[in-house]
Design an enzyme around this catalytic site. Structure first.
Site, short mmCIF file in Angstrom:
data_model
loop_
_atom_site.label_atom_id
_atom_site.label_comp_id
_atom_site.label_asym_id
_atom_site.label_seq_id
_atom_site.Cartn_x
_atom_site.Cartn_y
_atom_site.Cartn_z
N CYS A 293 -9.81 -4.53 -5.66
CA CYS A 293 -10.31 -5.01 -6.77
C CYS A 293 -11.65 -5.32 -6.78
O CYS A 293 -12.48 -5.41 -6.88
CB CYS A 293 -9.87 -5.64 -7.77
SG CYS A 293 -8.30 -5.47 -7.86
N ARG B 195 -0.45 -1.91 2.60
CA ARG B 195 0.38 -3.46 2.76
C ARG B 195 1.59 -3.42 3.90
O ARG B 195 2.42 -2.40 3.68
CB ARG B 195 0.77 -3.28 1.24
CG ARG B 195 -0.55 -3.70 0.12
CD ARG B 195 0.03 -3.54 -1.52
NE ARG B 195 -0.60 -3.34 -2.38
CZ ARG B 195 -1.22 -3.53 -3.29
NH1 ARG B 195 0.34 -3.44 -3.89
NH2 ARG B 195 -1.64 -3.47 -4.38
N GLN C 38 -4.32 4.14 -4.58
CA GLN C 38 -3.86 3.54 -6.31
C GLN C 38 -4.97 4.36 -7.08
O GLN C 38 -6.65 5.01 -7.24
CB GLN C 38 -4.28 2.13 -6.55
CG GLN C 38 -2.93 1.44 -6.13
CD GLN C 38 -3.39 -0.09 -5.68
OE1 GLN C 38 -4.68 -0.68 -5.85
NE2 GLN C 38 -2.78 -0.96 -6.55
N ASP D 188 -7.02 3.68 -9.11
CA ASP D 188 -7.14 2.57 -10.14
C ASP D 188 -8.47 2.40 -10.65
O ASP D 188 -9.08 2.99 -9.99
CB ASP D 188 -7.89 0.82 -8.36
CG ASP D 188 -7.44 0.01 -8.27
OD1 ASP D 188 -6.64 -0.17 -9.43
OD2 ASP D 188 -7.44 -0.62 -7.72
N HIS E 283 -11.30 -0.34 -13.49
CA HIS E 283 -11.82 -1.52 -13.40
C HIS E 283 -12.80 -1.43 -15.07
O HIS E 283 -13.96 -0.71 -14.65
CB HIS E 283 -12.25 -3.29 -12.31
CG HIS E 283 -11.51 -2.56 -11.08
ND1 HIS E 283 -10.81 -2.12 -10.34
CD2 HIS E 283 -10.55 -3.74 -11.48
CE1 HIS E 283 -9.95 -2.32 -9.82
NE2 HIS E 283 -9.96 -3.59 -10.22
N LYS F 103 -1.15 -8.68 -20.01
CA LYS F 103 -1.36 -7.46 -19.35
C LYS F 103 -0.34 -6.66 -20.17
O LYS F 103 0.61 -7.51 -20.65
CB LYS F 103 -0.96 -7.99 -17.67
CG LYS F 103 0.90 -8.08 -17.73
CD LYS F 103 1.14 -8.39 -16.39
CE LYS F 103 2.20 -8.56 -15.85
NZ LYS F 103 2.77 -7.99 -14.47
N HIS G 289 -8.54 -4.63 -15.43
CA HIS G 289 -7.81 -3.99 -14.08
C HIS G 289 -6.77 -3.10 -15.14
O HIS G 289 -5.90 -3.39 -15.93
CB HIS G 289 -6.30 -4.54 -13.66
CG HIS G 289 -7.56 -5.85 -12.39
ND1 HIS G 289 -7.55 -6.05 -10.93
CD2 HIS G 289 -7.67 -6.80 -13.58
CE1 HIS G 289 -8.97 -7.06 -10.69
NE2 HIS G 289 -7.84 -7.89 -11.60
#
Length: 646
Positions: A343, A372, A390, A392, A394, A474, A520
């Site tokens: 992000c 992680r 990911q 990902d 945005h 979410k 997200h």
């Protein structure tokens, strides 16, 4: 051998056990035994229903409905009482064992003990003792006592873990459940009326694992015993059959058998090595993902894997996520950090230039690898790793664009998931928690936009009141696999926090600076985990368009090898993933191809060489006859261009 216990990542749920060969996308009428493959129905469900199960899949019999803890309170009570009965049995057999906690779980129960290591042989002893307790039909008696009285009784038994549990209980009085007058435990219930309400033939102890007390690696390692319990023998048999089918589909075993991926001890736990065949599948997934995102108006990004620590201070990850981040590294007297999230990078790209209200919505997407920290004992194949990619994305948008953008994400999610054969979803909308950022107006507007988008989509969903993130509401989407298991993959989150932390702005129609909203979203979740789900969904039998090797050319003898090489070259020229395999007798070559789950085999003998043909064999359709190479290619190309889900 005991293993470290982890939270269930893919909990077994009741599922159809007369497993049909759900190979996903059919090849069209030629390569598939099915007719009319173009009919697709998408189903979104709000909760997991009881599922029909045939415990004898090879026989024609009525289908059984396996209950869940949610659908059957009596089953929940049975499982909870089984945990107590097991603890009582353990302490009868091993008087020095100290008890800790023993809850019911999705398909049974467990209990943690501080005691000597156990073996599978010990499980049989414990189960026999449990049976004796059950047969005695001992009553379950609820008692309320004062905190001081509970403390006195626990101290008299020398149960230190129970004292710690007592301290964590805030309500008074303290509730205790007795089994007869021989054993008791701190417990809020519920339980069956007596042990005789349990069918001993519907209970089985499954495994032993290690588990840290309170999940803290600095605290003692305990012995965790898992068990399953059902209302009757038929349900247990159905569940055990399902469990065997899940074992057959285990992505860790199939990943090794099919040479798809590995995790190398020399490199470290939780780090995935994609082997050539697995890498091909990943390439296909990534290529499809990129094309569909660009079609839907997303700009693709590539961003660094590390950043200065200051970036993670601004984002708040260093304050709230530090335990999941790796140690910092010093480079030229500055501290850098491996990224746990993508992000902040996407926000920096947004901030690299000024924006007008006319620019919105702005959609950016990246297949971004993150790192992680996970405890070594919690690592689990591709499902829980330390480095993963990911999908990902945005979206930066204006307040009045939220609904349309969310609806667009829902449509995109459905299109992607259908492509991979997933057409049943569980959808949850999580709303504002007690602790949150952002004013009431924007929370209400964002939540309403999510609700409207879901209603507009026509999907059934369940509201998780107060279950949203502190920074925004979410939507979570779980997909259902061939065994009926639910997997959390897709998520859509509105964020009021990061735009404020990074002070991102745009210029509105009045030339005033305003703050945009940020969404997200991930569809697949991570490529590693999604690949693991795909392997288990298809049991390694990938659909033709996704198979790493689509066709294997097999010579009857080496005399046909030259022609086989010509055929293979021609297949490859048309983008078909093909290879030649020889050096063994034909029956063994066919068996090997079957084991490797190759969709199509082209057998070549002297007759095929003379007529410039191939004899085609399909894993799904058996012998398909002799045809020209061009015909074979055309049929494969047609099937690749029209992948249809079940």
């Amino acid at each position: 051998m005991a293993t470290l216990a982890v939270a269930p990542l893919s909990p077994y749920s009741a599922a159809p056990l007369n497993i049909r060969r759900r190979f996903g996308f059919r090849f069209g009428s030629f390569f598939s035994p099915t007719s009319n493959p173009k009919c697709t129905t998408v189903v979104a469900v709000a909760t997991r229903p009881s599922v029909s199960v045939n415990p004898n899949p090879n026989e024609s019999s009525e289908r059984l409905v396996l209950p869940s803890n949610e659908s059957s309170e009596s089953l929940l009570r049975i499982r909870h009482t089984c945990a107590h009965v097991m603890a009582m049995a353990v302490q009868k057999l091993y008087p020095d064992a100290k008890v800790t906690i023993g809850p019911w779980i999705e398909n049974g129960f467990y209990y943690d003990f501080d005691m000597e290591p156990l073996t599978d042989k010990d499980l049989k002893r414990i189960k026999k003792e449990m049976d004796r307790i059950i047969v005695r039909n001992l009553p379950l008696v609820r008692e309320q006592v004062s905190r001081d009285e509970a403390h006195r009784r626990i101290s008299a038994l020398n149960e230190p873990y129970k004292l710690e549990i007592l301290e964590s209980i805030k309500e008074d009085p303290i509730t205790i459940y007795h089994i007869g007058d021989e054993w008791w435990d701190l417990c809020a219930g519920p339980h069956v009326e007596s042990t005789g309400n349990i069918n001993k033939k519907a209970v089985e102890l499954e495994s032993i694992a290690g588990a840290y007390w309170r999940g803290d690696e600095r605290k003692p390692m305990l012995q965790r015993i898992y068990g399953t319990a059902w209302e009757n023998e038929e349900q247990l048999k159905a569940y055990l059959h399902f469990k065997e089918e899940a074992k057959r589909r285990d992505h860790r075993r199939l990943g090794q058998d099919l040479d798809l991926f590995s995790i190398q001890d020399d490199a470290g736990g939780g780090l995935v090595f994609w082997h050539p065949k697995g890498a091909i599948v990943r390439h296909i997934i990534e290529d499809f993902w990129k094309k569909i995102h660009m079609k839907c108006g997303y700009d693709l990004l590539y961003t660094p894997h590390v950043a200065k620590v200051d970036l993670w201070k601004i984002s708040g990850h260093l304050d709230f996520y530090k335990e999941n981040m790796y140690d910092q590294m010093s480079i030229e007297d500055e501290l850098y950090q491996l990224r746990p999230m993508n992000c902040p990078y996407h926000i920096l790209v947004y901030k690299s230039k000024l924006h007008s209200y006319r620019d919105f919505p702005i959609r950016v997407a990246e297949l971004g690898t993150v790192y992680r920290y996970e405890l070594s004992g919690s690592l689990h194949g591709l499902f829980r790793v330390r480095g993963f990619t990911q999908d990902d994305a945005h979206i930066f948008c204006l307040d009045d664009q939220i609904k349309d953008e969310i609806r667009g994400v829902l449509d995109l999610t459905e299109e992607i998931l259908l492509q991979f054969g997933f057409d049943k979803y569980e959808v949850n909308l999580s709303t504002r928690p007690e602790k949150s950022v952002g004013d009431d107006h924007i929370w209400e507007k964002a939540t309403s936009a999510l609700e409207d988008a879901l209603d507009d989509k026509g999907w059934v969903y369940q509201i998780d009141d107060g279950g949203g993130a502190f920074y925004g509401p979410k939507i979570d989407i779980k997909i259902e696999d061939a065994l009926g298991r639910k997997w959390q993959c897709s998520t859509i989150q509105v964020d009021f926090n990061l735009p404020q932390r990074f002070d991102i702005t745009y210029v509105d129609s009045n030339t005033e600076k305003k703050r945009p909203l940020m969404i997200h979203r991930a569809v697949l979740g991570s490529l590693e985990r999604f690949f693991g789900v795909l392997i288990e969904h298809y049991a390694g039998d990938f659909p033709l368009w996704l198979s790493p090797i689509q066709a294997r050319v097999l010579p009857v003898t080496d005399a046909q090898l030259e022609y086989c090489n010509v055929v293979t070259k021609k297949l490859k020229m048309h983008g078909i993933r093909a290879e030649v395999c020889h050096g063994e007798r034909l029956p063994k070559l066919i068996r090997n191809a079957e084991k490797q789950k190759i969709p199509l085999m082209a057998v070549v003998g002297s007759k095929e060489v003379e007529t410039e043909t191939v004899t085609v064999r399909s894993r799904f359709g058996g012998e398909l006859g002799t045809m020209s190479v061009d015909d074979f290619i055309n049929r494969i190309m047609l099937a690749k261009e029209n992948p249809i889900s079940l």
